[in-house]
Design an enzyme around this catalytic site. Structure first.
Site, short mmCIF file in Angstrom:
data_model
loop_
_atom_site.label_atom_id
_atom_site.label_comp_id
_atom_site.label_asym_id
_atom_site.label_seq_id
_atom_site.Cartn_x
_atom_site.Cartn_y
_atom_site.Cartn_z
N ASP A 41 1.09 -17.79 -3.68
CA ASP A 41 1.26 -16.56 -4.52
C ASP A 41 0.53 -16.14 -5.52
O ASP A 41 -0.13 -16.76 -7.27
CB ASP A 41 2.13 -17.11 -6.00
N GLU A 81 1.97 -10.19 0.23
CA GLU A 81 2.47 -9.15 0.50
C GLU A 81 3.76 -8.43 0.87
O GLU A 81 4.52 -9.79 0.97
CB GLU A 81 1.14 -8.11 1.41
N ASP A 117 1.38 -1.15 0.02
CA ASP A 117 -0.16 -0.20 -0.12
C ASP A 117 0.45 1.42 0.40
O ASP A 117 1.90 1.70 0.51
CB ASP A 117 -0.71 0.10 1.35
N HIS A 140 1.16 -8.94 -3.59
CA HIS A 140 0.57 -8.23 -3.31
C HIS A 140 1.08 -6.35 -3.25
O HIS A 140 1.21 -6.43 -2.44
CB HIS A 140 -0.36 -8.02 -2.08
O1 9MR Z 1 2.93 -6.64 9.48
C1 9MR Z 1 1.46 -6.59 10.32
C2 9MR Z 1 1.25 -7.63 10.96
O2 9MR Z 1 2.08 -7.67 11.96
C3 9MR Z 1 -0.36 -7.64 11.35
O3 9MR Z 1 -0.72 -8.70 11.40
C4 9MR Z 1 -0.95 -6.86 10.05
C5 9MR Z 1 -3.13 -7.05 10.33
O4 9MR Z 1 -2.95 -6.23 11.23
O5 9MR Z 1 -0.57 -5.90 9.20
C6 9MR Z 1 0.77 -6.26 9.02
O6 9MR Z 1 0.70 -4.90 8.43
C7 9MR Z 1 0.30 -4.08 6.91
C8 9MR Z 1 -0.41 -2.66 7.84
O7 9MR Z 1 -1.09 -3.04 8.55
C9 9MR Z 1 -0.20 -2.16 6.00
N1 9MR Z 1 0.51 -2.08 4.79
C10 9MR Z 1 0.87 -3.52 4.64
C11 9MR Z 1 1.19 -4.42 6.55
C12 9MR Z 1 1.64 -5.87 5.92
O8 9MR Z 1 0.28 -6.63 5.21
#
Ligand code: 9MR
Length: 547
Positions: free
Chosen positions: A516, A525, A162, A474
């Site tokens: 994937d 991601e 993102d 992602h």
């Molecule tokens: O890395 C984060 C993971 O530990 C959490 O479980 C998850 C859900 O809250 O969020 C991950 O972080 C995301 C972030 O909130 C927004 N950008 C993408 C991150 C990776 O998915």
């Protein structure tokens, strides 16, 4: 169909350093004869794999082929009876290209910059997110900056797939890269990977880190020293290129964790940049002073956890447990200022240590203190060493007992499991720097091997590297740019059985639950915090081979 057809030998697809442990995992059969054949057709090593053993995270029975004794650089073929042969490289430089790819990934995720073809190749793109007019969200309003105030906060790295920028996650990411600089200085001093600043006098690694520090610096409210939690749109953008994601951006809420992450990183950066005061006059002292202000704010607001406002739905990085953030920031501030009150604050928190993550940063403080032994009294130094070594010994035990020879247990398969593996490896590497016993490096190598191919999915989880890398991460630019290959150098999050995105996974076994596919934001991601320990480890292993 049957297993025999699909079963492949699993190993680090980039290869091995001459002196390293060299293991391959063989599915479903034990005591299997194997050999390594050089390019001229000669058998250079032969042996038998171990007994079959169960690896619970994948529900698999496997054996291990150990050819560590083969130390001569070269290209080989690993031949295992009944399975397809697989190429193996041994050499001092096997990780260097992947290292340069993994650090270059940060350049590809830079906000506010056009990526020119001479640096970005086919992934060149227009600039996105100037972030020169960012609004103060109602949740972040203060007397000097009421809601709606426009602030200037360009640059920084997009967090992940993102386009938002989060202070908490920038903390561990930026720390780990700065740590790579301090630990592997001679590897980095002349190393370049074609970023726009490659021609200036600073090492590329520091130029890259400064891109993010510049942004972080703007996340502090100069009125009170507090730090905004994130700079974000209200909702996630669709799968479009950065310049097409033009929704309004906000700084949201000041939190204790943002202030402490900020204080820790700025304090460490001030120490690193003091040395470059000719090129960057005044920056080190400015960072140090702003770190102290953020710390003061955190002391006055010790439990201001992030609470997602109703109109915001982007990443939360919420954390209620802040002892580790306090301990880390205190350690960094002690080292940056020499003031013993900070060391006392670190000791008072008595934060337990395990592998670091964005929500548990205690280890980072221990690493910094361990690396500055001249600044510590004997008793503190012993405490810091003992804590790091005890955590490392625990991982060594997991490594030795595991059928895959990988220190990963079922509970480690969480969102971003590949970074759990690599942050364990970083801790093991730190332990090895304190006490150079081979077991620490062996266990660290096992974890690096895991993400680069010695795992039940057969993926090398790093885009652009290995025989079977992810193709559909992602990551909005990779999805939207119309180029078949994803942006290279990104580590996918990795297997975990949470299925938060509702995609169709092949298995619910923790180490096999990976897909994937763009759909899978919970396993596929990429993020700046997951890449950082990979950069660290690839630099660390590469510099081992140089000595
Ligand atoms: O890395 C984060 C993971 O530990 C959490 O479980 C998850 C859900 O809250 O969020 C991950 O972080 C995301 C972030 O909130 C927004 N950008 C993408 C991150 C990776 O998915």
């Amino acid at each position: 169909t049957g297993q025999a057809e699909t079963a492949v030998v699993k190993l680090n697809q980039l290869g091995f350093l001459p002196g390293a442990d060299k293991l391959a995992v063989i599915p479903a059969t034990g005591n299997l004869p194997f050999k390594l054949v050089s390019e001229d057709g000669q058998v250079r090593f032969s042996g038998r794999s171990s007994e079959l053993m169960l690896w619970p995270p994948a529900g698999e029975q496997v054996s291990v082929a150990d050819f560590s004794a083969l130390q001569e650089s070269g290209n080989y073929q690993l031949q295992v009876e009944g399975l397809a042969p697989i190429a193996v490289s041994i050499g001092g430089q096997v990780y260097q290209k992947a290292h340069d790819g993994a650090i270059k990934a940060y350049y590809f995720n830079r906000a506010s910059l056009e990526l020119a073809p001479e640096n970005a190749g086919v992934w060149a793109r227009p600039a996105g997110h100037p972030d020169e007019r960012v609004r103060v969200h109602a949740s972040a309003a203060s007397p000097d900056r009421p809601a709606g105030t426009l602030i200037f906060a360009p640059r920084g790295w997009y967090d992940a797939g993102d386009y938002n920028k989060y202070v908490v996650n920038s903390g561990i990411s930026t720390y780990t890269l700065l740590r790579a600089w301090t630990d592997f200085r001679s590897f980095y001093v002349n190393r370049q990977w074609q970023i726009p600043e490659s021609t200036n006098a600073l090492p590329d690694l520091l130029d890259e880190v400064l891109w993010n520090l510049d942004w972080m610096r703007a996340m502090q409210d100069p009125g009170d020293g507090g730090v905004y939690h994130k700079l974000t749109t209200l909702n996630f953008a669709g799968a479009v290129m950065p310049h097409q994601a033009t929704a309004e951006r906000y700084v949201v809420q000041k939190t204790t964790s943002a202030a402490l992450n900020y204080a820790a990183v700025m304090a460490l950066a001030s120490r690193v940049l003091d040395e470059f005061s000719n090129q960057l006059p005044g920056l080190g002292p400015d960072y140090r002073q702003s770190a102290e202000l953020a710390w003061q704010w955190a002391l006055q607001h010790p439990q201001q956890a992030y609470q997602q406002p109703e109109d915001v739905s982007t990443g939360a990085y919420g954390d209620q447990q802040l002892q580790d953030e306090f301990a880390w920031a205190a350690a960094e501030l002690y080292l940056a200022t020499g003031e013993s009150t900070y060391l006392q604050a670190f000791l008072d928190r008595d934060a337990p240590i395990t592998e670091a993550s964005w929500s548990d940063v205690a280890a980072l403080g221990y690493f910094s203190l361990a690396g500055a032994s001249h600044s510590l009294d004997e008793e503190t130094l012993q405490l810091v060493r003992a804590r790091i070594l005890a955590a490392a010994d625990c991982f060594v035990g997991q490594h030795q007992q595991s059928a895959y020879k990988v220190a990963m247990e079922e509970a480690d398969f969480v969102w971003g499991s590949n970074a759990v593996a690599l942050n364990k490896a970083v801790l093991l590497y730190q332990a090895w720097q304190l006490k150079p016993e081979p077991v620490y490096l062996q266990a660290a190598q096992g974890l690096v091997d895991y993400v680069l191919g010695r795992n039940p999915t057969d993926y090398s989880y790093l885009t652009g590297f290995g025989n079977k890398p992810p193709l559909h991460i992602h990551h909005r630019p990779s999805e939207a740019d119309g180029i078949a290959q994803p942006v290279p150098g990104w580590l996918a999050g990795g297997a975990q059985p949470g299925w938060q995105d509702g995609c169709a996974y092949p298995s619910r076994l923790p180490a096999k639950s990976y897909l994937d596919d763009w759909c899978s934001y919970s396993t596929n991601e990429i993020t700046i915090n997951w890449n950082a320990p990979l950069v660290y480890m690839l630099a660390g292993l590469s510099s081992l081979a140089e000595v």
